[in-house]
Design an enzyme around this catalytic site. Structure first.
Site, short mmCIF file in Angstrom:
data_model
loop_
_atom_site.label_atom_id
_atom_site.label_comp_id
_atom_site.label_asym_id
_atom_site.label_seq_id
_atom_site.Cartn_x
_atom_site.Cartn_y
_atom_site.Cartn_z
CE LYS A 104 -1.93 2.74 2.91
NZ LYS A 104 -2.05 4.00 2.09
CD GLU B 160 13.03 5.06 7.92
OE1 GLU B 160 12.89 6.02 8.72
OE2 GLU B 160 12.94 5.17 6.70
CB CYS C 173 13.11 9.61 7.72
SG CYS C 173 13.89 8.42 6.61
CD GLU D 131 10.20 13.46 10.91
OE1 GLU D 131 11.04 12.90 10.18
OE2 GLU D 131 9.19 12.88 11.36
#
Length: 487
Positions: free
Chosen positions: A169, A242, A276, A381
């Site tokens: 997906k 992750e 990331c 973040e």
């Protein structure tokens, strides 16, 4: 129309959604939104296909995986253009780096599959143990929107090469190249049911996939909050997560200054800052802090922002209006927190854009100095082209500040002192540390993070953690003692 790939067939759905070009706002495609029943059908197809695929001679399976890599290599230009249109990433990066690296994923794991060896453990003349690595089963592969094709192939290549079947997906924001991957997989000769694709939103399609009891493992790349939800919801499965990052860059005054500056600028502004592993917290030793801030700001102001299809563009458009609002909101927060804005800002660079791009989600590379480690822009973040520059005194000071964060994915260190390198490498709380280098990926090495950055590792034999089950076989030599009960 972008359709689901289920059991080797392209399948429409009753509901659809649309994907848009972030730079122009134009609709790119109508996308089938897989229903719960279609997700179940895809998982069932993967389960049915698993025994034959897992037991296929490894040389034959490896040949098919290599062919898929060849097909990607043959279609780099088309894939790169599609990726740029769907994500706003500069064509300079998708065509020259991101898509070509995807082909290498399949070449690497096609060879790795041939080396999936266990160990022997003899127990004198009594027993012989040997271990096997066998494929896990049906795997859910859930990929993010920031570098969708490359990240998707990071998962698909080891998953399939090691004998698993998959249901992928992709993010609803970037489905185009995953659809192309499905077409190439079929052309390569991957049997029906081995690789399936379902499109949709995380709360619906994604939830139906992760909670399906026949899914044995989930490889997920994305936000930390979503990762936590998957782990708490999916049940007893294998996980590779992750997740987010707020990676520190530690620059000492004994560094190779120009190379450190090059790497710091590239590390936060490449891939539109939507990565990331971005070096978003830049710690600079006090003795060179003022000079570094000035040089960094000057470089940021000169970076080409604009049309992602122009090969001179280095920063394109952010993925969506919602994400643009988030990133610019953090810039406004940084100003309100008292940090000094030295490059960029929250306003769109509309004056430099042609008319057809003025509605795009563009942002200038942005940098703050006079940042303290407790500010939100230093702790959370942002996932955009926003750098914070923080001064530090010495080795202990920078280790303390670098580790004082929820995340622990990547880290970067610039110094010529080898003793310092080894001391910091041992103490930094991150899954990866790059010394005197930007992020350079070697497929043999473990990729993953600590703390809120996730769990598990992928890459090389570390991919066995998620995509293989270790099994021990214990064989008696026929002479060991067995107690005689009930005689």
């Amino acid at each position: 129309m972008i359709k689901n790939l289920i059991n080797g067939k392209w399948v429409e759905s009753k509901e659809t959604f649309q994907t848009f070009n972030p730079a122009t706002g134009e609709m790119l495609a109508e996308v089938a939104h897989a229903s719960d029943a279609q997700v179940a059908e895809a998982v069932a197809a993967a389960k049915a296909a698993f025994p034959a695929w897992a037991n296929m001679p490894v040389a034959k399976r490896s040949k098919i995986i290599t062919k898929l890599g060849d097909l990607i290599a043959d279609n780099v230009e088309a894939l790169a253009q599609m990726e740029t249109a769907d994500t706003g990433l500069p064509l300079y990066q998708t065509q020259n780096a991101l898509v070509p690296r995807a082909a290498n994923n399949f070449y690497f794991f096609a060879e790795m599959a041939k080396q999936m060896n266990g160990h022997t453990y003899p127990m004198d003349d009594q027993m012989l143990n040997y271990s096997l690595y066998q494929p896990t089963g049906v795997c859910a592969l859930i990929s993010p929107w920031n570098v969708p094709f490359m990240t998707g192939t990071w998962k698909t290549a080891p998953c399939l090469a090691l004998g698993n079947t998959a249901v992928m997906k992709q993010s609803e924001l970037s489905p185009l190249t995953t659809d192309f991957l499905g077409k190439l997989a079929m052309e390569a000769g991957i049997p029906a049911g081995v690789f399936n694709i379902v499109h949709g939103f995380g709360a619906t399609t994604g939830n139906a996939l992760i909670t399906n009891p026949d899914v044995a493992a989930i490889s997920f790349t994305g936000g930390t909050s979503t990762g936590k939800h998957i782990i708490s919801t999916a049940g007893l499965k294998k996980f590779s997560m992750e997740l987010g990052g707020k990676s520190p860059v530690m620059i000492f005054d004994d560094c190779d200054y120009e190379r450190a500056l090059d790497a710091a600028v590239f590390g936060i502004f490449s891939i539109n800052g939507e990565r990331c592993t971005a070096g978003s917290r830049i710690f600079v030793q006090e003795t060179i802090y003022d000079k570094f801030c000035a040089d960094f700001a000057a470089r940021a102001d000169k970076i080409e922002v604009g049309d992602p299809t122009d090969m001179n563009t280095k920063v394109g458009a952010l993925i969506s209006q919602q994400h643009w609002d988030k990133v610019t909101g953090y810039i406004k927060t940084g100003i309100a927190e008292g940090a000094t804005l030295i490059a960029g800002g929250p306003e769109k660079p509309t004056a430099a854009l042609p008319d057809h791009l003025k509605g795009g989600h563009f942002i200038r590379p942005t940098a703050f100095r006079d940042v303290t480690n407790d500010m939100r822009i230093a702790r959370e973040e942002i996932f955009g082209p926003v750098a914070v520059l923080i001064p530090f005194k010495d080795e202990e000071d920078v280790i303390r500040m670098a580790n004082d964060n929820d995340y622990g994915l990547a880290s970067y260190l610039w110094t010529q002192d080898n003793g310092k390198v080894h001391r910091i490498a041992r103490r930094i709380e991150a899954g990866m540390i790059f010394v005197n280098s930007q992020n350079v990926r070697d497929l043999r090495t473990p990729f993953g993070g600590m703390k809120a950055s996730g769990t598990g590792r992928e890459g090389g034999t570390y991919s066995y953690e998620i995509f293989c089950e270790p099994k021990n076989v214990c064989i008696s030599m026929g002479s060991h003692h067995i107690p005689k009960w009930g005689v």
